[in-house]
Design an enzyme around this catalytic site. Sequence first.
Site, PDB file in Angstrom:
ATOM      1  N   GLU A  94       0.827  -1.202   0.000  1.00 50.92           N
ATOM      2  CA  GLU A  94       0.000   0.000   0.000  1.00 50.92           C
ATOM      3  C   GLU A  94       0.858   1.248   0.000  1.00 50.92           C
ATOM      4  OE1 GLU A  94      -2.634  -0.429   3.332  1.00 50.92           O
ATOM      5  OE2 GLU A  94      -3.877  -1.913   2.326  1.00 50.92           O
ATOM      6  N   CYS A 107       3.449   8.514   0.982  1.00 48.02           N
ATOM      7  CA  CYS A 107       3.945   7.553   1.963  1.00 48.02           C
ATOM      8  C   CYS A 107       4.063   6.217   1.241  1.00 48.02           C
ATOM      9  CB  CYS A 107       2.981   7.454   3.142  1.00 48.02           C
ATOM     10  SG  CYS A 107       3.468   6.217   4.361  1.00 48.02           S
ATOM     11  N   CYS A 114       6.715  -7.204   6.765  1.00 47.02           N
ATOM     12  CA  CYS A 114       7.819  -6.639   7.537  1.00 47.02           C
ATOM     13  C   CYS A 114       8.436  -7.734   8.393  1.00 47.02           C
ATOM     14  CB  CYS A 114       7.331  -5.492   8.420  1.00 47.02           C
ATOM     15  SG  CYS A 114       8.675  -4.596   9.255  1.00 47.02           S
ATOM     16  N   CYS A 118       7.016  -4.894  15.653  1.00 49.45           N
ATOM     17  CA  CYS A 118       6.404  -3.825  16.440  1.00 49.45           C
ATOM     18  C   CYS A 118       4.959  -4.206  16.762  1.00 49.45           C
ATOM     19  CB  CYS A 118       6.442  -2.509  15.662  1.00 49.45           C
ATOM     20  SG  CYS A 118       8.107  -2.011  15.183  1.00 49.45           S
ATOM     21  N   CYS A 121       1.771  -2.273  15.222  1.00 52.50           N
ATOM     22  CA  CYS A 121       1.692  -2.028  13.780  1.00 52.50           C
ATOM     23  C   CYS A 121       1.002  -3.176  13.057  1.00 52.50           C
ATOM     24  CB  CYS A 121       3.109  -1.831  13.228  1.00 52.50           C
ATOM     25  SG  CYS A 121       3.157  -1.497  11.455  1.00 52.50           S
ATOM     26  N   GLU A 166      10.652  -2.186   6.737  1.00 51.26           N
ATOM     27  CA  GLU A 166      11.749  -1.428   7.340  1.00 51.26           C
ATOM     28  C   GLU A 166      12.722  -1.060   6.206  1.00 51.26           C
ATOM     29  OE1 GLU A 166      14.505   0.487   8.717  1.00 51.26           O
ATOM     30  OE2 GLU A 166      13.148  -0.042  10.355  1.00 51.26           O
ATOM     31  N   SER A 197      12.231   6.700   7.171  1.00 47.11           N
ATOM     32  CA  SER A 197      11.912   6.419   8.570  1.00 47.11           C
ATOM     33  C   SER A 197      12.339   5.000   8.913  1.00 47.11           C
ATOM     34  CB  SER A 197      10.413   6.587   8.813  1.00 47.11           C
ATOM     35  OG  SER A 197      10.084   6.259  10.148  1.00 47.11           O
ATOM     36  N   LEU A 221      10.798   6.142  17.516  1.00 44.77           N
ATOM     37  CA  LEU A 221      11.378   5.982  18.849  1.00 44.77           C
ATOM     38  C   LEU A 221      10.359   5.402  19.834  1.00 44.77           C
ATOM     39  CD1 LEU A 221      14.000   6.474  20.425  1.00 44.77           C
ATOM     40  CD2 LEU A 221      13.104   8.741  21.034  1.00 44.77           C
ATOM     41  N   HIS A 222       9.295   6.144  20.079  1.00 44.78           N
ATOM     42  CA  HIS A 222       8.144   5.697  20.879  1.00 44.78           C
ATOM     43  C   HIS A 222       8.429   5.523  22.372  1.00 44.78           C
ATOM     44  CE1 HIS A 222       6.283   5.404  17.065  1.00 44.78           C
ATOM     45  NE2 HIS A 222       6.924   4.315  16.706  1.00 44.78           N
ATOM     46  N   ASN A 296      -3.665   5.240  15.376  1.00 45.72           N
ATOM     47  CA  ASN A 296      -4.817   4.692  14.676  1.00 45.72           C
ATOM     48  C   ASN A 296      -4.945   3.232  15.123  1.00 45.72           C
ATOM     49  OD1 ASN A 296      -6.948   4.795  12.781  1.00 45.72           O
ATOM     50  ND2 ASN A 296      -5.668   3.829  11.230  1.00 45.72           N
ATOM     51  N   CYS A 339      -0.273   6.323   7.867  1.00 44.53           N
ATOM     52  CA  CYS A 339       1.066   5.896   7.451  1.00 44.53           C
ATOM     53  C   CYS A 339       1.768   5.169   8.586  1.00 44.53           C
ATOM     54  CB  CYS A 339       1.892   7.106   7.038  1.00 44.53           C
ATOM     55  SG  CYS A 339       1.842   7.411   5.289  1.00 44.53           S
TER      56      CYS A 339
END
Length: 347
Positions: A94, A107, A114, A118, A121, A166, A197, A221-222, A296, A339
């Site tokens: 996407e 984006c 992936c 995470c 995600c 990634e 990113s 980072l988060h 989201n 995104c």
Amino acid sequence: MQIEKKDIRALSKDQLRDFFVANNDKAFRGNQVYEWLWSKGAHSFDDMTNVAKPTRAMLEDNFVINHIKVDTMQRSSDGTVKNAVRLHDGLVVESVLIPTETRTTACVSSQVGCSLDCNFCATARLKRMRNLEPGEIYDQVLAIDKESRLYYNHPLSNIVFMGMGEPLMNYNNVIKAIDMITSPEGLGMSPKRIMVSTSGIPKMIKKMADDDVKFKLAVSLHSAIDEIRARIMPFSKNFPLADLREALEYWYRKTKNKISYEYVVWKGINDDKASIDALVKFCKYVPCKVNLIEYNPIDDGEFQQASEESILAYIKALDNIGVVCKVRRSRGKDIDAACGQLANKEG
């Protein structure tokens, strides 16, 4: 047994020129075909109208153009456009067009699925099928550029690698794609309008610095506390914050470019004073800015958007040390197009 044809876009211009010379044609024919492939975005050899039919037939016999196809396109009430992009082998990724009053941002994805884990995600719930080729990344940008011109009457202005995958785990292909996007023979975009990113892979951040890349760097980072970050992003146990900090300091010494930290604040996870203090401390190491991202939700699980009071507490603390902080509101909620949290619903 049928031999699988090579994607012609894997060839450099010099290799294309050599191919034509080896086939008793003029070298400049390689320049023509190269322009059709990249600047003009040809989807088939028949599109190459200034190339003779016998030459096009020869190309057809030897190569393919593994272009993408926008399978479905959804437009949100806020103007966001989400593309479900089908690849030549049937897999789907996407990409998203995000408009503002002054610009449009693409984006884009760099992998099918992936390989990281995470927990917040949607893409991480999909196993990594393969890396995207440079042409497949380039095609996403080209498609969104066309949509930007169609719906907003101006060309694409910015690109962020925040879709599926990634980017630093598909480093070579991402770099090749960016080289074509920024080349006068491609889209001619400024690298300063491109942001890659990463979830934070220290050795690859150092490699980018050594390679003297000109695009911008963002880090998901988060949390600036190792234990919390490992809960959010389990793979980060292999990349502790001390190593990430060292890599980012190296990046800044080499490039003199600020880093953007992508940071989602979740209720009961990183919305406390200790988390705020840790981020403030981390932001002092390297010149940076912080994007606080509205989450989201992908389900009704542990990751839920924090209160507005928690967001304001982060903003105040960062403002006190002179760090620019912006709140990024989720876009395209009615089409699930945030995104970095893209879910592969077609494949």
